[in-house]
Design an enzyme around this catalytic site. Sequence first.
Site, PDB file in Angstrom:
ATOM      1  N   ASP A  72      82.587 -70.747  26.623  1.00 33.50           N
ATOM      2  CA  ASP A  72      82.361 -70.174  25.105  1.00 33.50           C
ATOM      3  C   ASP A  72      83.834 -70.606  24.511  1.00 33.50           C
ATOM      4  O   ASP A  72      84.792 -70.193  24.972  1.00 33.50           O
ATOM      5  CB  ASP A  72      82.093 -69.087  24.902  1.00 33.50           C
ATOM      6  CG  ASP A  72      81.837 -68.606  23.385  1.00 33.50           C
ATOM      7  OD1 ASP A  72      81.033 -69.299  23.002  1.00 33.50           O
ATOM      8  OD2 ASP A  72      82.455 -67.840  22.978  1.00 33.50           O
ATOM      9  N   GLU A  92      82.666 -75.757  25.571  1.00 36.92           N
ATOM     10  CA  GLU A  92      82.374 -75.896  24.000  1.00 36.92           C
ATOM     11  C   GLU A  92      83.721 -75.876  23.434  1.00 36.92           C
ATOM     12  O   GLU A  92      84.304 -75.106  23.107  1.00 36.92           O
ATOM     13  CB  GLU A  92      81.617 -74.375  23.593  1.00 36.92           C
ATOM     14  CG  GLU A  92      81.181 -74.579  22.313  1.00 36.92           C
ATOM     15  CD  GLU A  92      81.336 -73.347  21.295  1.00 36.92           C
ATOM     16  OE1 GLU A  92      81.021 -73.133  20.274  1.00 36.92           O
ATOM     17  OE2 GLU A  92      82.246 -72.680  21.737  1.00 36.92           O
TER      18      GLU A  92
HETATM   19  C1  NOJ Z   1      80.546 -70.140  20.269  1.00 37.06           C
HETATM   20  C2  NOJ Z   1      78.850 -69.624  20.513  1.00 37.06           C
HETATM   21  O1  NOJ Z   1      78.177 -70.649  20.744  1.00 37.06           O
HETATM   22  C3  NOJ Z   1      79.012 -68.758  19.123  1.00 37.06           C
HETATM   23  O2  NOJ Z   1      77.480 -68.457  19.183  1.00 37.06           O
HETATM   24  C4  NOJ Z   1      79.586 -67.477  18.973  1.00 37.06           C
HETATM   25  O3  NOJ Z   1      79.273 -66.741  18.152  1.00 37.06           O
HETATM   26  C5  NOJ Z   1      81.330 -67.909  19.130  1.00 37.06           C
HETATM   27  N1  NOJ Z   1      81.268 -69.050  20.100  1.00 37.06           N
HETATM   28  C6  NOJ Z   1      82.157 -66.826  19.299  1.00 37.06           C
HETATM   29  O4  NOJ Z   1      81.782 -66.443  20.666  1.00 37.06           O
END
Ligand code: NOJ
Length: 562
Positions: free
Chosen positions: A210, A290
Amino acid sequence: MNSNPAPWWRGAVFYQVYPRSFSDSNGDGEGDLVGIIKRLDYLVSLSVDAIWLSPFYKSPLADGGYDVSDPRSVDPRFGTLEDFRNLIQESHALGLRVVVDIVPNHFSSEHPWFQQALNSAVGSKERARFHFRDGSGADGATPPNNWLSVFGGRAWTQVQERDGSVGQWYLHVFDASQPDLNWDNPEVRADFEETLRFWLDLGVDGFRIDVAHGMYKDPTFADHPDPQGLAEAIRLDLVDDEESLDGNTKVLRELIQTAPYFDRDEVHGVYREWRKVLDSYSHDPVTVAEAWVYPPARAARYVREDELSQIFNFEFLVAPWKANAIKRAIQSTLNSMAEVGASATWVLSNHDSPRVVSRLGERRARAMALIAQALPGSLYVFQGEELGLPDAQIPDSARQDPVWFRTEGEQLGRDGCRVPLPWLEQGDSFGFASAESGFEGAQPQAPWLPQPSDWGRYSVATQVTHEDSFLWLYRRALGIRRQHPALGWRQGDFTFLESAPEGVVAFRRDPRFVCIANTNAQSSRVTLNGPVLLIASAGDVQIDGDLVTLPPDTTAWFEVGS
Ligand code: NOJ
């Protein structure tokens, strides 16, 4: 020549499960791990290779579980560690791999470390795990700098000191309940290595990271010249559907590159360390980043040989239904990945973005799916994408996303794509609750986000009985993708057919496979030789000798001569 077989993940199909909304075994209105186990056969029938589970760790769920208060546990709402062990075992027995999320940019404010920090003195080692700073102004009431939260509002919250002195401020790039960790602190690094090992020892097949481009901040903590513009650009990036890299998009992306809390070089040192941990396991675990970074050459840095395995391809995710934009997104992805020897990923939706059907319309969503599934690399399918679910309308009183609250309703947030799945045509939860689906379980409470009243027509049970349904398109196409020797990951076998007319995306994969997508509002003609296999996303594809006529907004797959 390298005789090692390609790692399993290079061409794999990953199915993203958002556990809270997938399948509810105990009738409490929220999905859980046992619910997922009950539905593994469904995933097998889709021909996916792996499931990626969004967080199910102990959490107050202020941000859907991306606010983790104990990263080495299962939240009781989702089940127990024993349930997780069973999930791994049963998935593996069915040939499905299991990937889990890791959230290194921040913890939940309920994590013991943060609670200890609140109870500890200014300058203590407990505070040094986060970013605590004094405010400015006579009474310290002005935040340390002008940074804004990606979710809206300030990126700093002031605390109350126990001794009554002026409270410090802590940094949160996301919600105030998600304090950012200080990655210069060796304790933080050690704790995450322990988390990696904890899940790897339990048998997980990898991690989705993440905010993989987060973690490190500009150490000067200097003001940003345009904090409002920056925060909006980051939020808009998720929903942008302008012709990619033109006009507005280009400006937004240039602004994102100035973010003082994203994509700093230091983060790569962490991934090199993580890589050593992962390499000490023999089952070849995958890591997928991500990271919304630009330009593509910056993204490629995350997947250099000694770092992570994959990075989500967001340029493709936001590409509009225009042949040139789609071709550009494909080509730039393949080029940037080839430079570092990495394989590409293809993503059309996830729990943070509008659903494809709502973005493009149903017919184009079907056509886009066949493009994505034919490209070289791995594929990520978000739960419900295979059902053609649109975003649900959510009454304001039911909204949960911190983006909605922190922007004071200016942005609706992401709840619309997170509504519990419909499994049956009827029932109070359309079969989301096990008891309704004929599995055992308590009489269900209402799902945690309300399902629209027409949700039954998208249900799995309805769609399996209609061979022209969205679900059947996915089943057939993913089945072919698994069997066909040209599909999945093959290096260097991708060619655009330059003879394709304007508005048509056509490419060849070897051996003998061609994908043609007509983005035009009228039929288009393409010359081909020897179609055998044919699967079309919609409409009637006409074949007259070697001339193929494709209806508007349709993609078709062909098997051609060599
Ligand atoms: C990316 C995640 O996919 C999302 O759902 C989240 O709100 C943010 N990162 C913060 O962790």
